[in-house]
Design a protein around this motif. Structure first.
Motif, PDB file in Angstrom:
ATOM      1  N   HIS A   1      10.065 -75.527  40.700  1.00 36.69           N
ATOM      2  CA  HIS A   1      10.183 -76.571  41.729  1.00 36.69           C
ATOM      3  C   HIS A   1      10.077 -75.882  43.077  1.00 36.69           C
ATOM      4  N   LEU A   2       8.913 -76.047  43.720  1.00 37.60           N
ATOM      5  CA  LEU A   2       8.583 -75.346  44.948  1.00 37.60           C
ATOM      6  C   LEU A   2       8.107 -76.367  45.986  1.00 37.60           C
ATOM      7  N   PRO A   3       8.987 -76.867  46.849  1.00 37.75           N
ATOM      8  CA  PRO A   3       8.599 -77.912  47.801  1.00 37.75           C
ATOM      9  C   PRO A   3       7.674 -77.375  48.893  1.00 37.75           C
ATOM     10  N   VAL A   4       6.513 -77.978  49.041  1.00 37.63           N
ATOM     11  CA  VAL A   4       5.588 -77.542  50.095  1.00 37.63           C
ATOM     12  C   VAL A   4       5.731 -78.401  51.348  1.00 37.63           C
ATOM     13  N   GLN A   5       6.013 -79.700  51.166  1.00 31.27           N
ATOM     14  CA  GLN A   5       6.243 -80.692  52.226  1.00 31.27           C
ATOM     15  C   GLN A   5       4.973 -81.112  52.958  1.00 31.27           C
ATOM     16  N   SER A   6       4.039 -80.209  53.205  1.00 35.30           N
ATOM     17  CA  SER A   6       2.773 -80.570  53.852  1.00 35.30           C
ATOM     18  C   SER A   6       1.721 -79.545  53.468  1.00 35.30           C
ATOM     19  N   GLY A   7       0.462 -79.993  53.411  1.00 41.64           N
ATOM     20  CA  GLY A   7      -0.638 -79.086  53.150  1.00 41.64           C
ATOM     21  C   GLY A   7      -1.355 -78.653  54.411  1.00 41.64           C
ATOM     22  N   ASP A   8      -0.686 -78.800  55.546  1.00 39.81           N
ATOM     23  CA  ASP A   8      -1.292 -78.487  56.838  1.00 39.81           C
ATOM     24  C   ASP A   8      -0.428 -77.472  57.580  1.00 39.81           C
ATOM     25  N   ASP A   9      -0.998 -76.346  57.984  1.00 47.63           N
ATOM     26  CA  ASP A   9      -0.218 -75.286  58.625  1.00 47.63           C
ATOM     27  C   ASP A   9       0.371 -75.720  59.960  1.00 47.63           C
ATOM     28  N   ARG A  10      -0.353 -76.561  60.697  1.00 49.27           N
ATOM     29  CA  ARG A  10       0.190 -77.023  61.985  1.00 49.27           C
ATOM     30  C   ARG A  10       1.461 -77.830  61.771  1.00 49.27           C
ATOM     31  N   VAL A  11       1.451 -78.727  60.789  1.00 52.66           N
ATOM     32  CA  VAL A  11       2.633 -79.542  60.506  1.00 52.66           C
ATOM     33  C   VAL A  11       3.766 -78.665  59.982  1.00 52.66           C
TER      34      VAL A  11
ATOM     35  N   ASP B   1       0.658 -72.598  30.604  1.00 52.32           N
ATOM     36  CA  ASP B   1       1.297 -73.819  30.097  1.00 52.32           C
ATOM     37  C   ASP B   1       2.650 -73.950  30.779  1.00 52.32           C
ATOM     38  N   SER B   2       2.682 -74.637  31.898  1.00 54.44           N
ATOM     39  CA  SER B   2       3.881 -74.672  32.730  1.00 54.44           C
ATOM     40  C   SER B   2       3.921 -75.972  33.523  1.00 54.44           C
ATOM     41  N   THR B   3       5.027 -76.174  34.205  1.00 50.70           N
ATOM     42  CA  THR B   3       5.195 -77.362  35.056  1.00 50.70           C
ATOM     43  C   THR B   3       5.482 -76.924  36.480  1.00 50.70           C
ATOM     44  N   LEU B   4       4.669 -77.432  37.398  1.00 53.28           N
ATOM     45  CA  LEU B   4       4.886 -77.230  38.830  1.00 53.28           C
ATOM     46  C   LEU B   4       5.361 -78.541  39.429  1.00 53.28           C
ATOM     47  N   SER B   5       6.493 -78.490  40.092  1.00 54.55           N
ATOM     48  CA  SER B   5       7.033 -79.641  40.800  1.00 54.55           C
ATOM     49  C   SER B   5       7.050 -79.320  42.287  1.00 54.55           C
ATOM     50  N   THR B   6       6.639 -80.269  43.116  1.00 51.37           N
ATOM     51  CA  THR B   6       6.687 -80.043  44.556  1.00 51.37           C
ATOM     52  C   THR B   6       7.126 -81.311  45.273  1.00 51.37           C
ATOM     53  N   ASP B   7       7.445 -81.169  46.556  1.00 54.79           N
ATOM     54  CA  ASP B   7       7.872 -82.292  47.395  1.00 54.79           C
ATOM     55  C   ASP B   7       6.917 -82.431  48.564  1.00 54.79           C
ATOM     56  N   ILE B   8       6.647 -83.669  48.954  1.00 50.05           N
ATOM     57  CA  ILE B   8       5.799 -83.967  50.108  1.00 50.05           C
ATOM     58  C   ILE B   8       6.536 -84.919  51.033  1.00 50.05           C
ATOM     59  N   ILE B   9       6.586 -84.590  52.325  1.00 51.87           N
ATOM     60  CA  ILE B   9       7.082 -85.530  53.334  1.00 51.87           C
ATOM     61  C   ILE B   9       5.872 -86.275  53.880  1.00 51.87           C
ATOM     62  N   CYS B  10       5.841 -87.563  53.676  1.00 48.70           N
ATOM     63  CA  CYS B  10       4.713 -88.390  54.089  1.00 48.70           C
ATOM     64  C   CYS B  10       5.026 -89.049  55.437  1.00 48.70           C
ATOM     65  N   GLY B  11       4.137 -88.873  56.397  1.00 47.02           N
ATOM     66  CA  GLY B  11       4.333 -89.520  57.693  1.00 47.02           C
ATOM     67  C   GLY B  11       5.264 -88.770  58.611  1.00 47.02           C
TER      68      GLY B  11
ATOM     69  N   ILE C   1       4.524 -82.670  38.875  1.00 53.53           N
ATOM     70  CA  ILE C   1       5.536 -83.554  39.465  1.00 53.53           C
ATOM     71  C   ILE C   1       5.406 -83.471  40.979  1.00 53.53           C
ATOM     72  N   ILE C   2       5.357 -84.627  41.646  1.00 52.84           N
ATOM     73  CA  ILE C   2       5.344 -84.665  43.110  1.00 52.84           C
ATOM     74  C   ILE C   2       6.379 -85.698  43.562  1.00 52.84           C
ATOM     75  N   ASN C   3       7.349 -85.243  44.348  1.00 49.71           N
ATOM     76  CA  ASN C   3       8.347 -86.139  44.920  1.00 49.71           C
ATOM     77  C   ASN C   3       7.894 -86.476  46.340  1.00 49.71           C
ATOM     78  N   ILE C   4       7.510 -87.725  46.559  1.00 48.22           N
ATOM     79  CA  ILE C   4       6.965 -88.161  47.840  1.00 48.22           C
ATOM     80  C   ILE C   4       8.036 -88.934  48.598  1.00 48.22           C
ATOM     81  N   THR C   5       8.367 -88.465  49.799  1.00 44.56           N
ATOM     82  CA  THR C   5       9.393 -89.109  50.625  1.00 44.56           C
ATOM     83  C   THR C   5       8.815 -89.425  51.994  1.00 44.56           C
ATOM     84  N   ARG C   6       8.995 -90.653  52.446  1.00 43.65           N
ATOM     85  CA  ARG C   6       8.557 -90.993  53.793  1.00 43.65           C
ATOM     86  C   ARG C   6       9.505 -90.367  54.809  1.00 43.65           C
ATOM     87  N   PHE C   7       8.932 -89.833  55.858  1.00 44.15           N
ATOM     88  CA  PHE C   7       9.724 -89.163  56.894  1.00 44.15           C
ATOM     89  C   PHE C   7      10.751 -90.115  57.488  1.00 44.15           C
ATOM     90  N   SER C   8      11.982 -89.624  57.592  1.00 46.55           N
ATOM     91  CA  SER C   8      13.089 -90.408  58.138  1.00 46.55           C
ATOM     92  C   SER C   8      13.873 -89.522  59.102  1.00 46.55           C
TER      93      SER C   8
END
Length: 401
Positions: A228-238, A264-274, A297-304
């Motif tokens: 489980h490795l949260p990246v949060q964004s695929g953009d270096d500026r963000v 044969d493995s599972t990668l889980s990540t998190d994305i902050i959307c917006g 697995i991708i956990n998508i959360t809208r920015f709050s």
């Protein structure tokens, strides 16, 4: 004393609450199933986004009309003044820190149903602009290796054979003591018993420092091939605006190292959307990153924007734009997950039964921590060989051979 318990949020929060209540049970308390039957209700809370915090506040109000309530988790550190009084008391920050300086060390697991895992460290080493968890949890405080190993042994004595290590950032473990996560995992693996170990979420900044050594410990078949490795964004500026302290290429390097060792493995990540500085270009960069790394697995959360953080008061992108981005990311994730799950139909997998499923089923986990739903009721933590006969976007369906 009779205790009623509810717990919300991440594995760390549920694990803390479960151990805290088990400590009270070992001191003579009794667990009850309804708040009306209790002398005190314990609620583990989450405040990661505003909607969740509002839900927590409403639930505390409901419970406090029935029973005296003790509030644990992330909410007390950010809303104690709004909470405390009348039938509500909170676990103060000093008390919360004490959980990691001895209070949790020798907890006997009296009630396995509320045991979610073993917290290994409090706080983190980051300073992300948006993160209220960092504010509520404070600076890094790691528990001693030997205390965690002892707790694993106590868990195994109770027959609980799935071990979950959890924290805000497991890769930060030991940066304050000098005994890092690979050393802890290796110490646990020296226990001469059969079990399965899941290492929880780790931030790319700290994971990059220990990945080579850590993944060597994953060669032990008792460790789930799960990252489980949260990246949060695929953009270096963000990522710079978020103050994440790594780049997209840093994230991809760790993922590549993991996938090469464990195809044969599972990668889980998190994305902050917006996020407040997101635009169409950063969104497209995030989409391309997901297409390249294909997380299961991708956990998508809208920015709050949260109070007490640098980003509080930041203007978010228009809701219709955030909705479009979120839907696109969700659809991409569903396509990736469904395709990967379907490719496993027909395979034979070794699983460990981990939890009761719905409608008379039992849920097992394979070596990559994928859920496998099997018809029938089987003893928890027993093992079986299964043939994968069907799949969905989120789980496999197995038949015991």
């Amino acid at each position: 004393m009779r205790i009623y318990v509810e717990s919300y949020g991440c594995t760390l929060n549920r694990a803390e609450t479960g151990l805290y209540v088990n400590r009270l049970l070992s001191e003579g308390a009794e667990l009850v199933q309804r708040p009306e039957e209790a002398d005190i209700g314990v609620i583990g809370t989450c405040v990661v986004i505003r909607h969740t915090e509002e839900k927590m506040l409403r639930r505390i109000e409901e419970l406090s009309s029935k029973v005296r309530v003790k509030v644990t988790g992330c909410l007390p550190a950010v809303s104690a003044g709004q909470l405390e009084g009348g039938a509500v008391e909170v676990l103060k920050p000093r008390e919360a820190r004490s959980l990691y300086t001895g209070y949790l060390d020798d907890v006997e697991i009296r009630e396995a149903s509320i045991f979610e895992g073993i917290p290994i460290n409090q706080g983190c080493t980051g300073s992300c602009s948006y993160c209220i968890s960092r504010v509520s949890r404070g600076k890094l405080l790691s528990r001693p290796v030997e205390k965690i190993v002892k707790q694993v042994e106590m868990q195994l004595e109770r027959g609980i054979r799935e071990i979950r290590l959890t924290s805000l950032d497991t890769a930060a473990y030991g940066k304050d003591t000098g005994h890092r996560l690979p050393e802890l995992v290796a110490a646990i693996l020296r226990i001469p018993k059969d079990f399965r170990l899941r290492v929880g979420m780790m931030e790319p900044k700290n994971a990059g420092e220990i990945a080579e050594e850590l993944f060597r410990t994953y060669s032990d078949p008792r460790v789930f091939r799960f990252l489980h490795l949260p990246v949060q964004s695929g953009d270096d500026r963000v990522l710079r605006d978020m103050n994440r302290e790594y780049t997209v290429s840093d994230f991809e390097r760790i993922v590549r190292m993991f996938r090469e060792r464990f195809p044969d493995s599972t990668l889980s990540t998190d994305i902050i959307c917006g996020y407040h500085s997101d635009d169409e270009e950063s969104f497209e960069n995030t989409v391309r990153l997901i297409e390249r790394t294909e997380p299961e697995i991708i956990n998508i959360t809208r920015f709050s924007p949260r109070p007490f953080t640098k980003d509080f008061g930041s203007k978010t992108p228009p809701s219709n734009v955030m909705g479009r981005w979120s839907r696109a990311l969700t659809e991409l994730h569903r396509e990736i997950s469904a395709r990967k799950m379907a490719s496993l139909v027909g395979r034979t997998e070794a699983i460990i039964f981990a939890e009761r499923g719905k409608q008379g089923t039992t849920v097992g986990r394979d070596s990559a921590y994928r859920p496998v739903v099997v018809p029938g009721e089987y003893p928890l933590y027993g093992e079986a060989q299964v043939e994968v006969v069907d799949s969905t976007e989120t789980y496999l369906v197995g038949r015991v051979i």
